[in-house]
Design an enzyme around this catalytic site. Structure first.
Site, PDB file in Angstrom:
ATOM      1  N   LYS A   1       0.901  -1.153   0.000  1.00  0.00           N
ATOM      2  CA  LYS A   1       0.000   0.000   0.000  1.00  0.00           C
ATOM      3  C   LYS A   1       0.938   1.201   0.000  1.00  0.00           C
ATOM      4  CE  LYS A   1      -1.970   3.515   1.768  1.00  0.00           C
ATOM      5  NZ  LYS A   1      -1.712   4.697   0.955  1.00  0.00           N
TER       6      LYS A   1
ATOM      7  N   CYS B   1      13.990  11.577   6.026  1.00  0.00           N
ATOM      8  CA  CYS B   1      14.098  11.275   7.456  1.00  0.00           C
ATOM      9  C   CYS B   1      15.534  11.456   7.919  1.00  0.00           C
ATOM     10  CB  CYS B   1      13.625   9.852   7.716  1.00  0.00           C
ATOM     11  SG  CYS B   1      14.510   8.668   6.717  1.00  0.00           S
TER      12      CYS B   1
HETATM   13  P1  NAP Z   1       2.654   9.014   6.739  1.00  0.00           P
HETATM   14  O1  NAP Z   1       1.650  10.053   6.645  1.00  0.00           O
HETATM   15  O2  NAP Z   1       2.835   8.296   8.029  1.00  0.00           O
HETATM   16  O3  NAP Z   1       2.331   7.968   5.585  1.00  0.00           O
HETATM   17  C1  NAP Z   1       3.103   6.816   5.365  1.00  0.00           C
HETATM   18  C2  NAP Z   1       2.231   5.721   4.782  1.00  0.00           C
HETATM   19  O4  NAP Z   1       1.260   5.313   5.746  1.00  0.00           O
HETATM   20  C3  NAP Z   1       1.448   6.158   3.554  1.00  0.00           C
HETATM   21  O5  NAP Z   1       1.380   5.081   2.655  1.00  0.00           O
HETATM   22  C4  NAP Z   1       0.090   6.480   4.129  1.00  0.00           C
HETATM   23  O6  NAP Z   1      -0.952   6.434   3.179  1.00  0.00           O
HETATM   24  C5  NAP Z   1      -0.033   5.378   5.153  1.00  0.00           C
HETATM   25  N1  NAP Z   1      -1.032   5.616   6.205  1.00  0.00           N
HETATM   26  C6  NAP Z   1      -1.570   6.792   6.614  1.00  0.00           C
HETATM   27  N2  NAP Z   1      -2.460   6.587   7.618  1.00  0.00           N
HETATM   28  C7  NAP Z   1      -2.490   5.253   7.856  1.00  0.00           C
HETATM   29  C8  NAP Z   1      -3.202   4.418   8.772  1.00  0.00           C
HETATM   30  N3  NAP Z   1      -4.072   4.915   9.648  1.00  0.00           N
HETATM   31  N4  NAP Z   1      -2.969   3.080   8.746  1.00  0.00           N
HETATM   32  C9  NAP Z   1      -2.089   2.551   7.879  1.00  0.00           C
HETATM   33  N5  NAP Z   1      -1.390   3.291   6.984  1.00  0.00           N
HETATM   34  C10 NAP Z   1      -1.582   4.628   6.967  1.00  0.00           C
HETATM   35  O7  NAP Z   1       4.103   9.548   6.359  1.00  0.00           O
HETATM   36  P2  NAP Z   1       4.471  10.433   5.086  1.00  0.00           P
HETATM   37  O8  NAP Z   1       3.916  11.786   5.278  1.00  0.00           O
HETATM   38  O9  NAP Z   1       4.115   9.721   3.841  1.00  0.00           O
HETATM   39  O10 NAP Z   1       6.071  10.408   5.143  1.00  0.00           O
HETATM   40  C11 NAP Z   1       6.817  11.295   5.919  1.00  0.00           C
HETATM   41  C12 NAP Z   1       7.313  10.644   7.198  1.00  0.00           C
HETATM   42  O11 NAP Z   1       8.034   9.450   6.909  1.00  0.00           O
HETATM   43  C13 NAP Z   1       8.285  11.498   7.964  1.00  0.00           C
HETATM   44  O12 NAP Z   1       7.983  11.481   9.345  1.00  0.00           O
HETATM   45  C14 NAP Z   1       9.622  10.831   7.725  1.00  0.00           C
HETATM   46  O13 NAP Z   1      10.592  11.073   8.702  1.00  0.00           O
HETATM   47  C15 NAP Z   1       9.260   9.411   7.644  1.00  0.00           C
HETATM   48  N6  NAP Z   1      10.283   8.648   6.925  1.00  0.00           N
HETATM   49  C16 NAP Z   1      11.106   7.824   7.645  1.00  0.00           C
HETATM   50  C17 NAP Z   1      12.099   7.095   7.023  1.00  0.00           C
HETATM   51  C18 NAP Z   1      12.998   6.188   7.812  1.00  0.00           C
HETATM   52  O14 NAP Z   1      13.551   5.288   7.213  1.00  0.00           O
HETATM   53  N7  NAP Z   1      13.151   6.352   9.106  1.00  0.00           N
HETATM   54  C19 NAP Z   1      12.257   7.191   5.630  1.00  0.00           C
HETATM   55  C20 NAP Z   1      11.407   8.041   4.932  1.00  0.00           C
HETATM   56  C21 NAP Z   1      10.417   8.755   5.596  1.00  0.00           C
HETATM   57  P3  NAP Z   1      -1.458   7.808   2.451  1.00  0.00           P
HETATM   58  O15 NAP Z   1      -0.328   8.293   1.645  1.00  0.00           O
HETATM   59  O16 NAP Z   1      -2.587   7.336   1.627  1.00  0.00           O
HETATM   60  O17 NAP Z   1      -1.840   8.749   3.549  1.00  0.00           O
END
Ligand code: NAP
Ligand code: MG
Length: 484
Positions: free
Chosen positions: A175, A284
């Site tokens: 997903k 990140c």
């Molecule tokens: P996000 O909002 O948490 O979304 C990540 C994924 O989760 C998306 O596919 C999103 O779908 C899905 N999602 C949202 N709500 C959900 C729920 N209730 N249940 C299950 N899945 C759900 O994060 P983002 O805004 O895409 O990415 C930014 C974040 O990722 C930042 O905090 C960054 O630091 C972190 N990040 C961490 C790393 C690492 O390796 N540590 C690497 C890259 C990014 P939708 O897109 O449809 O909302």
């Protein structure tokens, strides 16, 4: 009319049963539509989980050497499509073509690495107290794996989760982030073309709260691997614990750099700025806070400002662009919120801080690279993840103070120091709370054959990539055989 992209379930390209789609816009020009994806429902997720479950038995009985061969084929196909996939990612989330092409190349390397993994050992023999016994371990797949990925590395992250999952004999449903779902579909086309049997790899697109959550709650999904925000990560962990599923979370960062008074300041300023501003700070692993020795504070700052002034902001498809737009309206709002908050809390805005208003930029989410000074460690801009091109400069008296302030943070993903003193470098390596550490290097970026992940709130304390991936994507069986 732009293309409409379908889900891939049980080896077939299918529309969602909702009959609805979601639109993907170009963040460099929101008038441009990149395409439409399926707005899937819980029923689509159930169908994909059923297909992954059905495919599991024969996939786990397939030799890992054969599974690896399919990954190698996927690597070849991915590399052939570098232009198409990189351009799609750039159009969907804004970063430059140099960056998205780099991701495709990395994706190919990861696929080849895990193809080889199919040839490596999966267990040990252990001496038994009874000399007749054969006491040994082997590893088995966990089962059906749900892969939930963010938009910021739309090519590399799906691949670095799917490749190990598959080579160790799991079946997968991905997903992807809605903002970059078309890129994920193009990656799925590669897997489909490589010849993975029906049901082994599936993709279902749609909202996180419906599609992502249905995957997390489905009792036939044995494990969830997630990269994204801490907020969603916590929710996933709680749900997985309740139903006994395995989970792995990679989340936020607030990555510090320390610059000591013996550092190569040209190198330090160049790598600090690229660590903070490349990918428009949406990593990140991006550099976010710099602790600078007071003796060289002024000189270092001047060099940082010079570097930042040379940054060319523009659409990711333009050849001379260094920094593309932010990926979405909500990203732009978040970054502007933090810039406002920084000013309100009393930090000095030294560079940037504004959106770009020229005619050519008015329909995109463009922002200037931004630098704050006079930042207190307790301020929101020094503590919280901004996920944008914003750098905080903080003056310190010595290494001890720098490490203390750097560690005074909820996150612990990566950290870097610039110094020529080996003793200082080792003190930093020993004392800093971070999973990924650099000495005289950019905070961001780790080679794919090495473990990746953070400490504290940055992860669920497991690691991805390299050999470390085996820990998550397999389960150990311990076997004692006594000849009768
Ligand atoms: P996000 O909002 O948490 O979304 C990540 C994924 O989760 C998306 O596919 C999103 O779908 C899905 N999602 C949202 N709500 C959900 C729920 N209730 N249940 C299950 N899945 C759900 O994060 P983002 O805004 O895409 O990415 C930014 C974040 O990722 C930042 O905090 C960054 O630091 C972190 N990040 C961490 C790393 C690492 O390796 N540590 C690497 C890259 C990014 P939708 O897109 O449809 O909302
Ligand atoms: Mg999101």
């Amino acid at each position: 009319m732009s293309d409409t992209y379908l889900n891939y379930i049980a080896g077939e390209w299918l529309p969602s049963n909702s009959n609805e789609t979601l639109v993907s816009h170009n963040p460099a020009n929101t008038k441009e539509i990149v395409g439409y994806i399926q707005k899937s429902t819980k029923a689509d997720v159930e169908k994909s989980v059923e297909s992954a479950k059905k495919a599991l038995n024969s996939w786990k009985r397939t030799s890992s050497v054969v599974r690896g061969e399919l990954l190698r084929k996927a690597a070849d196909l991915l590399e052939e499509k570098i232009e198409e996939i990189a351009k799609t990612a750039t159009l969907e989330m804004g970063k430059t073509l140099v960056e998205t092409k780099g991701e495709v190349i990395r994706g190919g390397a990861i696929l080849r690495y895990y193809a080889q993994e199919g040839l490596r050992k999966v267990g040990d023999t252990i001496p038994s107290t009874d000399s007749r016994n054969l006491l040994y371990t082997t590893r088995v797949p966990i089962g059906v794996v749900g892969v939930i990925t963010p938009w910021n590395f739309p090519i590399a992250i799906p691949i670095w989760k799917m490749a190990p999952a598959l080579v160790y004999g799991n079946t997968v449903i991905i997903k992807p982030a809605s903002e970059t779902a078309i890129t994920a579909i193009k990656i799925m086309e590669v897997f489909a073309e490589a010849g993975f049997p029906p049901g082994v790899v599936n993709i279902v697109t749609g909202s996180g709260s419906e599609v992502g959550n249905s995957l997390v709650e489905n009792r036939n999904v044995n494990a969830i691997t997630f990269t994204g925000s801490n907020e969603v990560g916590k929710h996933i962990a709680t749900t997985c614990i309740q139903r006994g599923a395995k989970y792995q979370l990679e989340m936020g960062g607030k990555n510090p750099v320390i610059v000591l008074n013996d550092a190569d300041l040209d190198l330090a300023s160049k790598l600090t700025v690229s660590g903070a501003m490349k990918h428009t700070g949406q990593k990140c692993t991006a550099t976010s806070r710099v602790y600078i020795h007071e003796d060289i504070y002024h000189d270092f700052k001047e060099k940082v400002i010079k570097e930042v002034s040379n940054i060319k902001v523009g659409p990711g498809v333009a050849e001379d662009t260094f920094m593309g737009p932010l990926s979405s309206k909500s990203q732009l709002e978040t970054v502007l919120h933090f810039i406002k908050k920084g000013k309100e809390e009393g930090a000095t805005l030294t560079f940037g801080g504004n959106t770009l208003t020229d005619e050519e930029f008015k329909d995109g989410y463009f922002i200037q690279p931004t630098v704050f000074e006079d930042v207190e460690n307790s301020m929101a801009i020094a503590q919280e993840e901004i996920f944008g091109p914003v750098l905080c400069l903080i003056k310190v008296a010595n290494l001890d103070e720098a490490i203390e302030l750097a560690n005074d943070n909820a996150f612990g993903l990566c950290a870097s120091i610039f110094t020529r003193n080996l003793g200082y470098a080792f003190t930093f390596v020993n004392e800093i709370d971070a999973g990924l550490i650099k000495v005289n290097g950019e905070s961001a970026g780790v080679e794919y054959q090495a473990p990746f992940g953070g400490m504290k709130a940055s992860s669920s304390h497991s690691r991805e990539q390299g050999e470390a991936a085996k820990e998550f994507f397999t389960s150990i069986k311990t076997i004692t055989i006594t000849p009768s």
